[in-house]
Design a protein around this motif. Structure first.
Motif, PDB file in Angstrom:
ATOM      1  N   ALA A  68     -45.901  65.750 -14.257  1.00 44.14           N
ATOM      2  CA  ALA A  68     -46.897  64.690 -14.160  1.00 44.14           C
ATOM      3  C   ALA A  68     -48.231  65.150 -14.710  1.00 44.14           C
ATOM      4  O   ALA A  68     -48.613  66.306 -14.605  1.00 44.14           O
ATOM      5  CB  ALA A  68     -47.064  64.266 -12.700  1.00 44.14           C
ATOM      6  N   PRO A  70     -52.473  63.727 -14.979  1.00 44.57           N
ATOM      7  CA  PRO A  70     -53.384  62.711 -14.472  1.00 44.57           C
ATOM      8  C   PRO A  70     -53.458  61.519 -15.415  1.00 44.57           C
ATOM      9  O   PRO A  70     -53.419  61.661 -16.635  1.00 44.57           O
ATOM     10  CB  PRO A  70     -54.729  63.450 -14.403  1.00 44.57           C
ATOM     11  N   THR A 105     -46.829  64.578  -7.043  1.00 38.54           N
ATOM     12  CA  THR A 105     -47.713  63.421  -6.973  1.00 38.54           C
ATOM     13  C   THR A 105     -47.596  62.776  -5.607  1.00 38.54           C
ATOM     14  O   THR A 105     -46.492  62.532  -5.120  1.00 38.54           O
ATOM     15  CB  THR A 105     -47.357  62.385  -8.057  1.00 38.54           C
ATOM     16  N   ARG A 107     -48.396  59.465  -3.601  1.00 41.68           N
ATOM     17  CA  ARG A 107     -48.732  58.060  -3.827  1.00 41.68           C
ATOM     18  C   ARG A 107     -49.862  57.607  -2.900  1.00 41.68           C
ATOM     19  O   ARG A 107     -50.038  58.175  -1.812  1.00 41.68           O
ATOM     20  CB  ARG A 107     -47.514  57.168  -3.583  1.00 41.68           C
ATOM     21  N   PRO A 201     -53.159  57.514  -6.968  1.00 37.94           N
ATOM     22  CA  PRO A 201     -52.287  58.690  -6.897  1.00 37.94           C
ATOM     23  C   PRO A 201     -53.091  59.989  -6.973  1.00 37.94           C
ATOM     24  O   PRO A 201     -54.127  60.054  -7.647  1.00 37.94           O
ATOM     25  CB  PRO A 201     -51.384  58.534  -8.125  1.00 37.94           C
ATOM     26  N   VAL A 203     -52.461  64.062  -7.877  1.00 35.09           N
ATOM     27  CA  VAL A 203     -51.549  65.040  -8.463  1.00 35.09           C
ATOM     28  C   VAL A 203     -52.000  66.437  -8.043  1.00 35.09           C
ATOM     29  O   VAL A 203     -53.183  66.786  -8.144  1.00 35.09           O
ATOM     30  CB  VAL A 203     -51.525  64.934  -9.999  1.00 35.09           C
ATOM     31  N   GLY A 219     -57.213  62.981  -9.352  1.00 30.97           N
ATOM     32  CA  GLY A 219     -57.108  61.593  -8.938  1.00 30.97           C
ATOM     33  C   GLY A 219     -58.459  60.919  -9.050  1.00 30.97           C
ATOM     34  O   GLY A 219     -59.213  61.156  -9.996  1.00 30.97           O
TER      35      GLY A 219
END
Length: 290
Positions: A68, A70, A105, A107, A201, A203, A219
């Motif tokens: 992941a 950003p 990540t 949520r 989110p 990270v 985030g």
């Protein structure tokens, strides 16, 4: 006052601890433990903040996203680094847990559990014996030192202004960690959890060198953070003892003490929540291994 309570036998950073409780007071029987690390909300906090703390969703697994990155408009909202001595056995344990967390990540609205994300610390998963806190002493145990990862993550969460849900400090003060700002963990019972209340989110990014571990959170920041710490107080003298066997770890001895840390969350420059983290560290005996 919000407390995280753990009853019965637990393993802290891979070590078994016994925790008897009697008459509402923490009583030491065999193994001494540090006091709970509590979070006290300021009475003047806004009603919305109080309502949010009244409803506590159960910890849910944060989706894993090792690759992941950003998203647009997101930026680093906090970064924290801790240090360790190169070449120590626990460095391997630190690296394993750090790699597992990298890219995770969380949520919006989800609660992140360190134990659920990292999993058990066993030889089959690559963990090795290293010094871990057992009562008021250090002993070698598989997965020892992993609390450096949880503590570094805790401080990144602390600085990001995210909602700290469940945390407890170590029973002994270790100079690798900031005093009063640490997160002891032991699979599966003693956990560190936090909730992503930022609305976006978050990270987790980890990186390490031969002597440092860094955790960054990416985030969008909701709250600004102000913090302060008291001086040490309520000192307690340490004793001395002798240890035997291959699990013994020499200790120089260190006085016990108490300390308080306050965190204030601000939105648009106005305080919306104050939290007090109280920690009492037990004395560390001077130990020679026979």
């Amino acid at each position: 006052m919000r407390w995280t309570r753990w009853d019965g036998g637990v393993r802290r950073c891979g070590a078994l601890l016994l925790w008897p409780v009697a008459a509402g007071t923490l009583v030491v029987t065999g193994f001494l433990l540090g006091e709970y690390l509590g979070v006290a909300r300021d009475p003047g906090a806004q009603a919305a903040a109080r309502a949010g703390s009244a409803s506590r969703p159960a910890a849910s697994p944060a989706p894993s996203a090792p690759s992941a990155r950003p998203g647009a408009g997101e930026r680093r909202i906090s970064r924290y680094t801790t240090r360790f001595k190169p070449g120590e056995p626990r460095v391997r344990n630190i690296e394993i847990a750090a790699r597992i967390l990298d890219g995770r990540t969380v949520r919006p609205g989800a609660t992140f559990s360190f134990n659920r994300a990292v999993g058990p610390r066993t030889r089959s998963r690559g963990y090795v014996p290293a010094p871990a806190i057992v009562g008021t002493r250090l002993r070698k145990d598989v997965g020892g030192g992993i609390c450096q990862v949880s503590t570094t993550l805790f401080n990144a969460v602390f600085q990001a202004g995210l909602d700290i849900r469940r945390v407890r400090a170590h029973s002994l003060y270790m100079p690798e960690y900031p005093q009063g700002r640490e997160a002891a963990v032991a699979y599966p019972g003693l956990d560190f959890t936090w909730r992503n209340d930022s609305g976006h989110p978050v990270v987790i990014r980890t990186s390490y060198t031969r002597s440092t571990l860094t955790v960054s959170l990416w985030g969008r920041r909701r709250f600004d953070v102000r913090s302060r710490s008291s001086g040490r107080y309520a000192f307690a003298p340490h004793g001395a003892g002798t240890g035997r066997g291959h699990r013994c770890v020499p200790m120089a001895g260190r006085r016990g003490f108490a300390i308080d840390v306050w965190r204030t969350l601000l939105e648009d420059g106005r305080p919306v929540r104050r939290e007090r983290f109280h920690t009492r560290y037990q004395p560390q005996p001077r130990v020679e291994c026979a």
